[in-house]
Design an enzyme around this catalytic site. Structure first.
Site, mmCIF file in Angstrom:
data_model
loop_
_atom_site.group_PDB
_atom_site.id
_atom_site.type_symbol
_atom_site.label_atom_id
_atom_site.label_comp_id
_atom_site.label_asym_id
_atom_site.label_seq_id
_atom_site.Cartn_x
_atom_site.Cartn_y
_atom_site.Cartn_z
ATOM 1 N N ILE A 1 29.238 -12.662 -2.756
ATOM 2 C CA ILE A 1 29.515 -12.888 -1.336
ATOM 3 C C ILE A 1 30.578 -11.885 -0.896
ATOM 4 C CG2 ILE A 1 30.299 -14.572 0.382
ATOM 5 C CD1 ILE A 1 28.149 -16.068 -0.880
ATOM 6 N N HIS B 1 15.966 -12.069 2.277
ATOM 7 C CA HIS B 1 16.086 -13.400 1.694
ATOM 8 C C HIS B 1 14.698 -13.978 1.448
ATOM 9 C CE1 HIS B 1 18.182 -17.105 0.755
ATOM 10 N NE2 HIS B 1 17.262 -17.746 1.456
ATOM 11 N N GLU C 1 29.178 -13.510 8.730
ATOM 12 C CA GLU C 1 30.116 -14.246 7.870
ATOM 13 C C GLU C 1 29.470 -15.480 7.246
ATOM 14 O OE1 GLU C 1 33.494 -15.134 10.249
ATOM 15 O OE2 GLU C 1 33.806 -13.023 10.732
HETATM 16 C C1 GRF Z 1 14.524 -10.913 -3.983
HETATM 17 O O1 GRF Z 1 13.678 -12.019 -4.017
HETATM 18 C C2 GRF Z 1 15.442 -10.981 -2.788
HETATM 19 O O2 GRF Z 1 14.853 -11.557 -1.671
HETATM 20 C C3 GRF Z 1 16.557 -11.875 -3.286
HETATM 21 O O3 GRF Z 1 16.736 -11.477 -4.630
HETATM 22 C C4 GRF Z 1 15.518 -10.937 -5.139
HETATM 23 C C5 GRF Z 1 15.833 -9.566 -5.640
HETATM 24 O O4 GRF Z 1 14.762 -8.978 -6.310
HETATM 25 N N1 GRF Z 1 17.716 -11.762 -2.445
HETATM 26 P P1 GRF Z 1 14.839 -7.458 -6.741
HETATM 27 O O5 GRF Z 1 16.112 -7.269 -7.536
HETATM 28 O O6 GRF Z 1 14.813 -6.611 -5.511
HETATM 29 O O7 GRF Z 1 13.611 -7.242 -7.596
#
Ligand code: GRF
Length: 192
Positions: free
Chosen positions: A97, A114, A147
């Site tokens: 974070i 995400h 944030e």
């Molecule tokens: C992905 O599913 C992304 O959405 C999440 O973490 C994962 C990362 O995968 N935040 P990678 O390292 O890009 O293969």
């Protein structure tokens, strides 16, 4: 927000913590003519991140910072970002974070991907939660980082059907494939 001028691409840093499939995908996109960005810097909070191999493969500068002391790590990151004239940041599976102060500094120029249909399932274990709740759809979202965790304005979102036979592993695979389409599309949307 910086607009595209001529052929000059916007210098971008990608932050990772793991496999880096999104990083690999963004780098490949960045090398195409239609990309408004170039990838100039890769940050990881751990040397164990498999995705760091893409720094070697594509000869991109990489830096690993231990986030045990966030303040110190962010100070070092800021210095490098300024030195390299980075104007845009993509978080791609970055598991730390960032501080409010840091995010404020990059307001509107830091984005994240995400693996859920935000505002549903902020935080971790999104696929497990979707399966458990017997959701009919899942998907992924690219959003501005603010944030509040996973709460910034949505840039693009894409959904897929969850099949009856899906489990969290198969769903994660499907969503990741979708992520690889969505992230470049979101970057294009921002700058064009
Ligand atoms: C992905 O599913 C992304 O959405 C999440 O973490 C994962 C990362 O995968 N935040 P990678 O390292 O890009 O293969």
């Amino acid at each position: 927000m910086e607009k595209l001028t001529g052929l000059k691409k916007i210098k971008t840093a990608v932050f990772i913590s793991g496999t880096g499939s999104n990083l690999n995908n963004i780098i490949k996109f960045s090398k195409t003519k239609k990309s408004p960005i170039s990838i100039n810097l890769i940050f990881s909070n751990t040397s164990k991140a498999k995705g760091l191999r893409y720094a070697e493969e594509f000869k991109i500068k990489k830096k690993i910072f231990n986030f045990e002391n966030v303040n110190i790590a962010e100070k070092k990151i800021l210095t490098l970002l300024e030195k390299q004239k980075i104007k845009f940041i993509c978080l791609a599976g970055f598991m730390k974070i960032l501080s409010k102060k840091f995010i404020k500094k990059f307001d509107g120029i830091i984005i994240n991907i995400h693996p859920s249909l935000l505002p549903k399932y902020k935080g971790l274990n999104t696929h497990n939660r979707a399966i458990k709740n017997k959701d009919k759809f899942s998907g992924c979202t690219v959003h501005y980082v603010t944030e509040k965790l996973d709460s910034g304005i949505v840039i693009l979102q894409k959904k897929i059907k969850i099949a009856a036979k899906d489990n969290s592993v198969s769903l994660a695979k499907k969503v990741l494939k979708l992520e690889h389409k969505l992230y470049p599309a979101a970057i294009k949307k921002i700058f064009t």
